[in-house]
Design a protein around this motif. Sequence first.
Motif, PDB file in Angstrom:
ATOM      1  N   ALA A 171      54.160  39.189  59.655  1.00 23.96           N
ATOM      2  CA  ALA A 171      53.277  39.925  60.563  1.00 23.96           C
ATOM      3  C   ALA A 171      52.147  39.048  61.090  1.00 23.96           C
ATOM      4  CB  ALA A 171      52.709  41.138  59.856  1.00 23.96           C
ATOM      5  N   LYS A 172      51.690  38.114  60.271  1.00 27.41           N
ATOM      6  CA  LYS A 172      50.577  37.243  60.681  1.00 27.41           C
ATOM      7  C   LYS A 172      51.065  35.978  61.387  1.00 27.41           C
ATOM      8  CE  LYS A 172      47.027  39.363  58.495  1.00 27.41           C
ATOM      9  NZ  LYS A 172      45.859  39.881  59.166  1.00 27.41           N
ATOM     10  N   VAL A 219      56.675  39.918  54.195  1.00 29.87           N
ATOM     11  CA  VAL A 219      56.400  40.746  55.378  1.00 29.87           C
ATOM     12  C   VAL A 219      54.993  40.469  55.898  1.00 29.87           C
ATOM     13  CG1 VAL A 219      55.981  43.121  56.148  1.00 29.87           C
ATOM     14  CG2 VAL A 219      58.033  42.581  54.925  1.00 29.87           C
ATOM     15  N   GLY A 220      54.050  40.312  54.971  1.00 28.93           N
ATOM     16  CA  GLY A 220      52.680  39.972  55.361  1.00 28.93           C
ATOM     17  C   GLY A 220      52.646  38.682  56.151  1.00 28.93           C
ATOM     18  N   LYS A 221      53.405  37.694  55.677  1.00 31.36           N
ATOM     19  CA  LYS A 221      53.458  36.390  56.367  1.00 31.36           C
ATOM     20  C   LYS A 221      54.087  36.554  57.754  1.00 31.36           C
ATOM     21  CE  LYS A 221      51.982  33.257  53.318  1.00 31.36           C
ATOM     22  NZ  LYS A 221      51.210  34.211  52.541  1.00 31.36           N
ATOM     23  N   ASN A 266      57.787  37.446  46.714  1.00 34.50           N
ATOM     24  CA  ASN A 266      58.532  38.696  46.890  1.00 34.50           C
ATOM     25  C   ASN A 266      58.543  39.087  48.357  1.00 34.50           C
ATOM     26  OD1 ASN A 266      56.068  40.332  47.434  1.00 34.50           O
ATOM     27  ND2 ASN A 266      55.599  39.680  45.336  1.00 34.50           N
ATOM     28  N   VAL A 267      59.335  40.108  48.632  1.00 29.33           N
ATOM     29  CA  VAL A 267      59.568  40.513  50.008  1.00 29.33           C
ATOM     30  C   VAL A 267      58.307  41.123  50.645  1.00 29.33           C
ATOM     31  CG1 VAL A 267      60.428  42.870  49.614  1.00 29.33           C
ATOM     32  CG2 VAL A 267      61.482  41.455  51.342  1.00 29.33           C
ATOM     33  N   TYR A 268      57.429  41.694  49.814  1.00 32.37           N
ATOM     34  CA  TYR A 268      56.200  42.315  50.354  1.00 32.37           C
ATOM     35  C   TYR A 268      55.272  41.238  50.915  1.00 32.37           C
ATOM     36  CZ  TYR A 268      58.073  46.060  47.556  1.00 32.37           C
ATOM     37  OH  TYR A 268      58.917  46.989  47.027  1.00 32.37           O
ATOM     38  N   SER A 269      55.136  40.178  50.143  1.00 32.87           N
ATOM     39  CA  SER A 269      54.296  39.085  50.600  1.00 32.87           C
ATOM     40  C   SER A 269      54.926  38.432  51.835  1.00 32.87           C
ATOM     41  CB  SER A 269      54.135  38.122  49.419  1.00 32.87           C
ATOM     42  OG  SER A 269      54.080  36.838  49.804  1.00 32.87           O
TER      43      SER A 269
END
Lengths: 372, 160
Positions: free
Chosen positions: B49-50, B45-47, B40-43
């Motif tokens: 950012a890191k 964004v996490g990727k 999903n899009v939330y995961s």
Amino acid sequence: MMRTHDEQISSGGDIRKILLVGDISKAFLDTDSITNKNCEVHASMLDAIDVAAKNNFAAIGVVMAGIPAKLSSALKALREVSSDAKIILLAQMYEEPIARQLVSSTSNGTSVADDYLICPVHANRLHECTVSIQGPAQIETTPPSTIDSTLETKIKQLEKLATEDDLTGLKNRRYIWEFSRQIIEHVKKENGRVTLLVFDIDNFKHYNDLYGHSAGDKILKQTAALIRRCCRAHDVVGRIGGDEFAVIFWHDPQRDTTSDEAERRSAMADHPTEAIFISKRFRKEFEKAELGSSFTKENELSTGSQTPLHLLGPKGKGVLTISGGLASFPRDGSKIQELFLRADMALLDAKRSGKNRIYLVGAPQSDIADIE
Amino acid sequence: MRDYDLQLQVIVVGSSADTFVGHVANMLSDYEVDFTLCGNVYSAVGKLAKNKSEDVLIIGRIEHLSKDQGRFFHIACQYGYTCFCLTDDGGLRNRKPILAAMQKGALVTSDVAELEGLIKKILKDRRACPTEKRETNETQTLIKDEFLATKAELDALLRA
């Protein structure tokens, strides 16, 4: 005792920032003071995940209202990028079942959220909650945290006392009324439906008189466990009087889109299909359960005689039964008082018609057993 | 994985059961491009950012990527990453998310084949070398030999 931000600094406590996600106006009583509380606010969950990945926050407060349906996916991502931060859900009363579920659910062995608070709350409560769930090492090095932890425990105990029924562990009358009021306000905006089931145990007074109050209490506990088991996780179940119970059936926004469609179709339908289905199932299960069959008459306890209870129920067949009334918002009333009144009337009709049945307000065939 | 792909990060957003995601996965494998699948899009964004790489291509259906009022495109745009979104004919009726995506520099199409063209172009621009799909062993050996020869020449120059 709550310490101010400055006091936390001087005592060596955690001075990392708190990240707040969502519409904080819905969560706090003192929104203006948030800016003074070392908090960073982001309305968008995606922005929050991005920021959380790059910063080291002490805690993340997530305002559940208004956050997109797939909250658990968002929380998992938040946890992944910021594993040190405590995630605290800021839930409206009607979101409590979902919040509880999220706190107890795990992803890769870690809980999706650490705790939840029922809104609206003072901003200080979030800080207290953050401090109280700090790791043991920090508690050992900063004694004031221990005090905060005790305070938090006491607050939780008081909250429990104020909202739960001591005997059964279900929600109490006060909670059910307030929850119903809030959930009706909430579903009004989404054209949803709320259905109220009010039921009691047939001939319970007779049962209590005959077998004693401790046996009666056991029956109430078993009834509570059974209705809880029959309902969905997000339905709210309460004991609102002696042997009177209430269930609030409502739409859970956490469900997937397909179910949302089904729910919307169901809300447009004449009858609250799911509420009827669950109520029917509960009535049947209750009848089958033979609650209290291991108890003996109070006067027989002293003599040691172990006569099983097979004396109550319709026509003296020896089974316990329930009668109930179902009323729905918006069809049967726009306020919670009206819904309770209509459901109570239907319950009385069910009693007058011979008990062991649940009546649906305003249905041509009132007994839900006759509704397909 | 070829050495010159190391800088390119591809993130595919969607369920592995989605036919589009399956198609993209196969195509990226054909071009020997590694990718990360985010459910999903939330995961995703996490990727992002890191992520350490400067070159990131994000691929997904527009209904997934445009969640949260299109904030994902805004974040990707801030990082200077490229988004490639697939929309279906039904999606074209709802133009708002498409416009929001395009305003943030995302590439939107209803034709899956266009994605292959984009991948080819990206690889061509960054590699300045053949952008064909995985070929026979001889072709791969040839490319490797050319690379080794160039490396030997460079080493010789450095020694001089």
